[in-house]
Write an enzyme that holds these catalytic residues in place. Sequence first.
Site, mmCIF file in Angstrom:
data_model
loop_
_atom_site.group_PDB
_atom_site.id
_atom_site.type_symbol
_atom_site.label_atom_id
_atom_site.label_comp_id
_atom_site.label_asym_id
_atom_site.label_seq_id
_atom_site.Cartn_x
_atom_site.Cartn_y
_atom_site.Cartn_z
ATOM 1 N N GLU A 195 61.011 37.140 33.441
ATOM 2 C CA GLU A 195 61.675 38.205 34.191
ATOM 3 C C GLU A 195 61.482 39.531 33.451
ATOM 4 O OE1 GLU A 195 65.581 36.438 34.717
ATOM 5 O OE2 GLU A 195 64.680 34.675 35.650
ATOM 6 N N GLU A 386 70.646 40.389 39.394
ATOM 7 C CA GLU A 386 69.256 40.012 39.686
ATOM 8 C C GLU A 386 68.580 41.287 40.175
ATOM 9 O OE1 GLU A 386 67.911 37.077 39.154
ATOM 10 O OE2 GLU A 386 69.637 35.727 38.997
#
Length: 423
Positions: A195, A386
């Site tokens: 990520e 997120e």
Amino acid sequence: MHRPAVTDRILATPLLAGLLVAATCATAGLAAARLTAGCDGASRPDPRQLVRVDCQTPERCAAVEALALDVWTDVRAADQPLDIVVTRAELPALLELGLGWETLVDDIDADAAAERARIRGARATDGGDDWFAEYRDNDAITSHLGALVERSPGLVSSRLIGRSIEGRPIFAYRIGPASATGKPLLVSGTLHAREWIAAMATTCVADRLARDYETSAGVRALLDQTPIWIAPMMNPDGYEHTWGANRYWRKNRRGTHGVDLNRNFSIAWGGAGSSNRERAETYRGATAFSEPESRALRDLAISEGIGAYLDFHSYGQLLLYPWSYTAKPAADHARLAAVGDRLATALYAPHQQRYELKTGADLYAASGTAFDFMYGETGALAYTVELRPAGRKGLNGFVLPPAQIKPTCDEAYAAVLALGEAQ
Ligand code: 0X9
Ligand code: ZN
């Protein structure tokens, strides 16, 4: 939607062999190149693809998840499709369940190879003056933040909070004058290696806080009261691995398969949404806090007595609050939701991007997460963000164009300031 033909069954290699090849590729990176001709983006006979499966019933969705494939979808519900990584050899497993699929990305490793080529090209051509115009590796991030400490010694300090499995240092940076004695806000990033936007956005937030302290009365007022701790790189080994062998590595580098650090914390460790199988992407480790990376974050939070916590991940544009392990509302549900509303408004403000607010468990059950721990054990107002992109667009969301780093940082920064002010 691809409806598999009978010939697909005949062409397919045996399921078990396919699963083994893929698992080896996911875990051993380049070592698996002999088997699949590459996890590194080189051409191969059976590329890893991203497919969308409409599993329709909870039982079938659970059966798909039980295959221990890599599920990228953040929303898990029977009426929502799952985006999963498969090789052609694995498709018969879906056939066995009577499921069809739609191919979203033909070859995720080709995306990674294109990204790598772009980064190499950028290094060759620019002097690195626009630091947030491109993704940076662990060494570059450490030097950038080291320079920030040198630039503002009275405001920014670094602390070695632990070492990774492979011995890499894990640093946290305290931003705020020594006289700031309020309960700190803790920000973490990159518990999950692939990520990348989380590493860049948290580094960028540190950068902005330090610079804006000098020019913004609001930031100065906040930091004079509330120190902000930022640990941008919680999984340096995994991150390093994503820069070399396997761009889509998620876990730390324990043993062959790694541990999902966001399942290794002690609140409800071992419960729903975590796996005891080492190969699984949500493998929780042998015990709670078996991993030095999760211990480092725990120890920092406890020793500093944090009042709030924000953990950055990607992707899906979501803002999550406890609980993650159970659908039972948290004792402070109303307050968490009210502050969450302010954070969602802050996230929206810079570029009108929506971040959907819900509890972790509303998304899907996940036990042993960092933010459940921070809320449950330290009482902090705790959230997971997120970051970009929004899900469900058929994109390879981990390979986010570098032009999105700065706008995503604007959103992350707004959320950090809003949480600092709400505390
Ligand atoms: O599964 C995770 O650890 C987080 N998502 S990610 O795609 N970045 O891996 C989310 C954890 C939040 N909690 C729940 N969804 N319950
Ligand atoms: Zn994550």
